[in-house]
Enzyme design. Structure first.
Site, mmCIF file in Angstrom:
data_model
loop_
_atom_site.group_PDB
_atom_site.id
_atom_site.type_symbol
_atom_site.label_atom_id
_atom_site.label_comp_id
_atom_site.label_asym_id
_atom_site.label_seq_id
_atom_site.Cartn_x
_atom_site.Cartn_y
_atom_site.Cartn_z
ATOM 1 N N CYS A 124 -0.102 3.747 2.704
ATOM 2 C CA CYS A 124 0.382 3.313 4.019
ATOM 3 C C CYS A 124 1.854 3.677 4.173
ATOM 4 O O CYS A 124 2.274 4.178 5.220
ATOM 5 C CB CYS A 124 0.199 1.809 4.189
ATOM 6 S SG CYS A 124 -1.497 1.216 3.999
ATOM 7 N N CYS A 135 0.836 -1.207 0.000
ATOM 8 C CA CYS A 135 0.000 0.000 0.000
ATOM 9 C C CYS A 135 0.871 1.258 0.000
ATOM 10 O O CYS A 135 1.524 1.557 1.005
ATOM 11 C CB CYS A 135 -0.934 -0.025 1.211
ATOM 12 S SG CYS A 135 -1.826 1.506 1.495
#
Length: 188
Positions: A77, A74
């Site tokens: 993230c 991600c």
């Protein structure tokens, strides 16, 4: 007749020029290498996860909790990793920080319970482990800090149930196809 070409430099100056070009290439390569290293995030998700508290410990004490659902793939993230680590360091004496990797099926009950359909997803729990808010996506540090401070003060979250446009969607694992090649089209 003189066989030497008057426009070509003497051999000693060729060697000096080649040496200078080689030194310049080494310096440029070194500068590029260190420049790319500096551009990479100095904080990894692994470092943030290592600093986080195990969920069973977080739910057993009387501090509010922030649960982050994330994945290594991600990019949102990863972009928040440095800010999240600094928030953990700043508030860990008053707030629990838990990180759960959505790619680990061990956390499927929590993924289902909190209806995680995009990451990063942050769930804020009060001291009694009741959900008091959530955010999804890459959220600025200031908004995260304001929510953390409100949870610590047992106040309503100022930025509750917000989503940014920088999320990474996830899907539930699909059941394995257990049909046999000759099972299609046959009736009993």
């Amino acid at each position: 007749m003189n066989s030497e070409n008057p426009t070509s430099p003497p051999p000693a100056s060729n060697q000096l020029r080649n040496l200078l070009v080689a030194i310049a290439a080494i310096i440029l390569t070194t500068a590029l290498f260190f420049g790319f290293q500096a551009q990479q995030s100095s904080t990894s998700l692994d470092a943030v996860a290592a600093a986080a508290m195990p969920i069973d410990e977080a739910l057993a004490n009387d501090k509010p909790t922030t649960i982050e659902f994330y994945a290594d793939w991600c990019s949102s993230c990863q972009s928040m990793a440095a800010d999240n680590l600094s928030l953990e360091k700043e508030y860990s004496d008053r707030m629990n920080f838990v990180m759960l990797n959505v790619d680990n099926t061990k956390w499927l009950p929590e993924v289902t319970k909190y209806r995680v359909d995009g990451i990063p997803r942050f769930i804020f729990l009060d001291r009694a482990n009741q959900a008091i808010g959530d955010t999804t996506g890459a959220i600025p540090r200031e908004i995260m800090a304001a929510n953390i401070e409100a949870a610590i003060a047992n106040q309503p979250l100022p930025h509750n149930s917000i989503s940014s446009d920088r999320t990474s969607p996830i899907t539930e694992p699909k059941a394995a196809d257990i049909s046999q090649p000759r099972d299609h089209g046959t009736k009993s």
